[in-house]
Design a protein around this motif. Structure first.
Motif, PDB file in Angstrom:
ATOM      1  N   SER A 137       0.809  -1.225   0.000  1.00 15.99           N
ATOM      2  CA  SER A 137       0.000   0.000   0.000  1.00 15.99           C
ATOM      3  C   SER A 137       0.837   1.267   0.000  1.00 15.99           C
ATOM      4  CB  SER A 137      -0.977   0.026   1.194  1.00 15.99           C
ATOM      5  OG  SER A 137      -1.890  -1.043   1.098  1.00 15.99           O
ATOM      6  N   MET A 138       2.064   1.162  -0.491  1.00 18.78           N
ATOM      7  CA  MET A 138       2.927   2.330  -0.639  1.00 18.78           C
ATOM      8  C   MET A 138       2.803   2.876  -2.058  1.00 18.78           C
ATOM      9  SD  MET A 138       4.492   2.819   2.279  1.00 18.78           S
ATOM     10  CE  MET A 138       6.040   3.681   1.994  1.00 18.78           C
ATOM     11  N   PRO A 139       2.806   4.206  -2.230  1.00 16.18           N
ATOM     12  CA  PRO A 139       2.690   4.772  -3.574  1.00 16.18           C
ATOM     13  C   PRO A 139       3.838   4.327  -4.469  1.00 16.18           C
ATOM     14  CG  PRO A 139       3.327   6.456  -1.986  1.00 16.18           C
ATOM     15  CD  PRO A 139       2.958   5.250  -1.202  1.00 16.18           C
ATOM     16  N   THR A 140       3.513   3.960  -5.692  1.00 17.96           N
ATOM     17  CA  THR A 140       4.543   3.493  -6.617  1.00 17.96           C
ATOM     18  C   THR A 140       5.145   4.616  -7.443  1.00 17.96           C
ATOM     19  OG1 THR A 140       2.810   2.975  -8.231  1.00 17.96           O
ATOM     20  CG2 THR A 140       3.550   1.187  -6.801  1.00 17.96           C
ATOM     21  N   ASP A 141       4.415   5.708  -7.620  1.00 21.50           N
ATOM     22  CA  ASP A 141       4.937   6.831  -8.380  1.00 21.50           C
ATOM     23  C   ASP A 141       5.890   7.647  -7.512  1.00 21.50           C
ATOM     24  OD1 ASP A 141       4.485   8.684 -10.928  1.00 21.50           O
ATOM     25  OD2 ASP A 141       4.513   9.971  -9.153  1.00 21.50           O
ATOM     26  N   ALA A 142       7.058   7.977  -8.053  1.00 19.83           N
ATOM     27  CA  ALA A 142       8.079   8.678  -7.275  1.00 19.83           C
ATOM     28  C   ALA A 142       7.611  10.055  -6.825  1.00 19.83           C
ATOM     29  CB  ALA A 142       9.360   8.806  -8.104  1.00 19.83           C
ATOM     30  N   GLU A 143       6.847  10.751  -7.662  1.00 25.65           N
ATOM     31  CA  GLU A 143       6.388  12.088  -7.294  1.00 25.65           C
ATOM     32  C   GLU A 143       5.375  12.030  -6.156  1.00 25.65           C
ATOM     33  OE1 GLU A 143       4.694  16.162  -9.454  1.00 25.65           O
ATOM     34  OE2 GLU A 143       4.950  14.307 -10.607  1.00 25.65           O
ATOM     35  N   VAL A 144       4.484  11.040  -6.206  1.00 22.40           N
ATOM     36  CA  VAL A 144       3.503  10.871  -5.132  1.00 22.40           C
ATOM     37  C   VAL A 144       4.210  10.454  -3.843  1.00 22.40           C
ATOM     38  CG1 VAL A 144       1.489   9.560  -4.356  1.00 22.40           C
ATOM     39  CG2 VAL A 144       1.654  10.304  -6.744  1.00 22.40           C
ATOM     40  N   ALA A 145       5.163   9.536  -3.955  1.00 22.22           N
ATOM     41  CA  ALA A 145       5.905   9.088  -2.778  1.00 22.22           C
ATOM     42  C   ALA A 145       6.651  10.250  -2.126  1.00 22.22           C
ATOM     43  CB  ALA A 145       6.880   7.981  -3.166  1.00 22.22           C
ATOM     44  N   ALA A 146       7.247  11.108  -2.938  1.00 22.29           N
ATOM     45  CA  ALA A 146       7.974  12.256  -2.400  1.00 22.29           C
ATOM     46  C   ALA A 146       7.033  13.231  -1.705  1.00 22.29           C
ATOM     47  CB  ALA A 146       8.741  12.961  -3.519  1.00 22.29           C
ATOM     48  N   ALA A 147       5.845  13.442  -2.303  1.00 25.72           N
ATOM     49  CA  ALA A 147       4.861  14.339  -1.693  1.00 25.72           C
ATOM     50  C   ALA A 147       4.371  13.786  -0.357  1.00 25.72           C
ATOM     51  CB  ALA A 147       3.692  14.544  -2.646  1.00 25.72           C
ATOM     52  N   LEU A 207      -0.005  17.787  -6.777  1.00 23.79           N
ATOM     53  CA  LEU A 207       0.224  16.542  -7.516  1.00 23.79           C
ATOM     54  C   LEU A 207      -0.642  16.514  -8.771  1.00 23.79           C
ATOM     55  CD1 LEU A 207       0.385  13.890  -4.644  1.00 23.79           C
ATOM     56  CD2 LEU A 207       2.230  14.518  -6.218  1.00 23.79           C
ATOM     57  N   PRO A 208      -0.089  16.074  -9.898  1.00 18.89           N
ATOM     58  CA  PRO A 208      -0.867  16.045 -11.145  1.00 18.89           C
ATOM     59  C   PRO A 208      -2.020  15.048 -11.070  1.00 18.89           C
ATOM     60  CG  PRO A 208       1.260  14.952 -11.415  1.00 18.89           C
ATOM     61  CD  PRO A 208       1.296  15.627 -10.084  1.00 18.89           C
ATOM     62  N   ALA A 209      -3.126  15.409 -11.706  1.00 24.13           N
ATOM     63  CA  ALA A 209      -4.348  14.603 -11.642  1.00 24.13           C
ATOM     64  C   ALA A 209      -4.144  13.199 -12.193  1.00 24.13           C
ATOM     65  CB  ALA A 209      -5.474  15.311 -12.386  1.00 24.13           C
ATOM     66  N   GLU A 210      -3.252  13.038 -13.161  1.00 25.88           N
ATOM     67  CA  GLU A 210      -3.054  11.702 -13.736  1.00 25.88           C
ATOM     68  C   GLU A 210      -2.319  10.763 -12.779  1.00 25.88           C
ATOM     69  OE1 GLU A 210       0.395  14.270 -15.285  1.00 25.88           O
ATOM     70  OE2 GLU A 210      -1.755  14.491 -14.884  1.00 25.88           O
ATOM     71  N   LYS A 211      -1.737  11.311 -11.719  1.00 24.27           N
ATOM     72  CA  LYS A 211      -1.023  10.487 -10.752  1.00 24.27           C
ATOM     73  C   LYS A 211      -1.754  10.370  -9.413  1.00 24.27           C
ATOM     74  CE  LYS A 211       3.601  11.490 -12.561  1.00 24.27           C
ATOM     75  NZ  LYS A 211       4.963  11.993 -12.235  1.00 24.27           N
ATOM     76  N   PHE A 212      -2.552  11.388  -9.109  1.00 24.64           N
ATOM     77  CA  PHE A 212      -3.204  11.425  -7.810  1.00 24.64           C
ATOM     78  C   PHE A 212      -4.540  12.125  -7.958  1.00 24.64           C
ATOM     79  CE2 PHE A 212      -4.188  13.476  -3.774  1.00 24.64           C
ATOM     80  CZ  PHE A 212      -3.950  12.482  -2.850  1.00 24.64           C
ATOM     81  N   ARG A 213      -5.615  11.411  -7.660  1.00 23.68           N
ATOM     82  CA  ARG A 213      -6.955  11.996  -7.766  1.00 23.68           C
ATOM     83  C   ARG A 213      -7.577  12.050  -6.388  1.00 23.68           C
ATOM     84  NH1 ARG A 213     -12.115   9.966  -9.348  1.00 23.68           N
ATOM     85  NH2 ARG A 213     -11.191   7.938  -9.788  1.00 23.68           N
ATOM     86  N   PHE A 214      -7.925  13.265  -5.958  1.00 22.83           N
ATOM     87  CA  PHE A 214      -8.464  13.491  -4.632  1.00 22.83           C
ATOM     88  C   PHE A 214      -9.966  13.708  -4.736  1.00 22.83           C
ATOM     89  CE2 PHE A 214      -9.501  16.178  -0.970  1.00 22.83           C
ATOM     90  CZ  PHE A 214      -8.907  15.455   0.038  1.00 22.83           C
ATOM     91  N   ILE A 215     -10.750  12.861  -4.036  1.00 20.28           N
ATOM     92  CA  ILE A 215     -12.210  12.958  -4.135  1.00 20.28           C
ATOM     93  C   ILE A 215     -12.756  13.824  -3.024  1.00 20.28           C
ATOM     94  CG2 ILE A 215     -14.354  11.629  -4.045  1.00 20.28           C
ATOM     95  CD1 ILE A 215     -12.781   9.258  -5.198  1.00 20.28           C
ATOM     96  N   ALA A 216     -12.362  13.578  -1.801  1.00 27.20           N
ATOM     97  CA  ALA A 216     -12.868  14.380  -0.673  1.00 27.20           C
ATOM     98  C   ALA A 216     -11.939  14.250   0.498  1.00 27.20           C
ATOM     99  CB  ALA A 216     -14.280  13.925  -0.286  1.00 27.20           C
ATOM    100  N   TRP A 217     -11.768  15.338   1.213  1.00 34.46           N
ATOM    101  CA  TRP A 217     -10.976  15.334   2.436  1.00 34.46           C
ATOM    102  C   TRP A 217     -11.818  14.749   3.545  1.00 34.46           C
ATOM    103  CZ3 TRP A 217      -5.948  16.977   3.173  1.00 34.46           C
ATOM    104  CH2 TRP A 217      -5.517  17.122   4.485  1.00 34.46           C
ATOM    105  N   VAL A 218     -11.265  13.789   4.254  1.00 31.67           N
ATOM    106  CA  VAL A 218     -12.008  13.113   5.314  1.00 31.67           C
ATOM    107  C   VAL A 218     -11.493  13.577   6.659  1.00 31.67           C
ATOM    108  CG1 VAL A 218     -12.659  10.898   6.311  1.00 31.67           C
ATOM    109  CG2 VAL A 218     -12.397  11.118   3.831  1.00 31.67           C
TER     110      VAL A 218
END
Length: 220
Positions: A137-147, A207-218
Motif C-alpha cells: 500500500s505504498m505509492p509506486t509513483d516517485a512524485e507521489v511518494a515524495a509528496a 500533484l498532477p491529476a493523472e497520478k493522484f486523484r483526490f475525491i474528498a478530504w475526510v
C-alpha cells in the motif's frame, strides 16, 4: 520503570520468617506467557530475590507465593517501557533520514514512531484519494511518494512545535486543496485548534491529476 531488555533483580521481604519459609515466583508476561525464575533466600529466609529479564513492553505481573512461616501470596505489577525509538509494526511514508533532511537538523529520538503515527494520520485523511500502490500500500509513483514523505515530515515538524497532544485537541479547520474547500471545528464556534500541520495538505495539493486523484478530504 524498566525498559525492554533490562535484567532486574526482583525482591521480596518476608516477615515473620524462619528456616521453614519457602518462596516461589511466577512471572506473567504481557502476552500471557509465564516463566518461573530461580528464587534464592538470604537473611535466614527473610529476604528473597530472583532475576527477571523484561523482554516485552507492557504490564508484567510478579506473583510471589510464600509457604511455611509467613505464608501468603503477594502480587506486583511492573510497567515496562519500549526501547526508545522503537516502531510499532507498520509502514511509514518517510525515513528518519528524510525527516532529518526535511528539518535540516538532527531529528527527535522518537522520529520512527512519529513518522509511523503521521503516516496513519495521512492515510485517514486521504482515505478517498486514488493513486497507484504496491502490495504494501505504498505509492509506486516517485512524485507521489515524495509528496507523501514531505507531508508526514511536515506533520512531525508540526508536532515538534506544538506538541503531539494537539492530535486530540481539535479537528481540522480551514484547508483548501484545489477546488475543494473544507472547514471542521470543535463546538458551535469552531474554536478547536487543528491537529493537522498546515504544510501537510500543501505537500500534496499540486500533484498532477493523472497520478493522484483526490475525491474528498475526510476529517478524523
Amino acid at each position: 520503570m524498566p525498559d525492554v531488555g533490562d535484567l532486574v533483580t526482583a525482591r521480596l521481604a518476608v516477615s515473620p520468617a524462619d528456616l521453614t519459609t519457602g518462596v516461589s515466583l511466577v512471572v506473567t508476561r504481557p502476552d500471557g506467557t509465564t516463566v518461573t525464575p530461580v528464587v534464592t533466600a538470604s537473611d535466614g529466609g527473610a529476604a528473597w530475590s530472583a532475576p527477571v529479564t523484561y523482554t516485552l513492553a507492557g504490564i508484567w505481573r510478579l506473583s510471589w507465593t510464600v509457604t511455611g512461616t509467613g505464608a501468603g501470596v503477594e502480587h506486583e505489577l511492573v510497567s515496562v517501557a519500549p526501547l526508545l525509538g522503537a516502531v510499532p509494526s507498520g509502514r511509514a511514508y518517510a525515513t528518519t533520514t528524510q525527516l532529518a533532511e526535511y528539518l535540516g537538523a538532527a531529528p527527535p529520538l522518537e522520529s520512527a514512531r512519529l513518522l509511523w503515527e503521521a503516516t496513519k494520520l495521512l492515510d485517514a485523511l486521504l482515505i478517498s484519494a486514488v493513486y497507484d500502490v504496491d502490495d504494501a500500500s505504498m505509492p509506486t509513483d516517485a512524485e507521489v511518494a515524495a509528496a507523501f514523505a514531505d507531508a508526514v515530515c511536515s506533520q512531525v515538524q508540526f508536532w515538534g512545535e506544538v506538541g503531539e497532544e494537539t492530535d486530540i485537541s481539535g479537528p481540522l479547520q480551514g484547508v483548501v486543496i484545489g477546488s475543494v474547500q473544507l472547514q471542521y471545528g470543535a463546538g458551535d464556534n469552531r474554536s478547536g485548534p487543528s491537529y493537522v500541520a498546515p504544510k501537510l495538505p500543501r505537500a500534496i495539493a499540486l500533484l498532477p491529476a493523472e497520478k493522484f486523484r483526490f475525491i474528498a478530504w475526510v476529517g478524523c
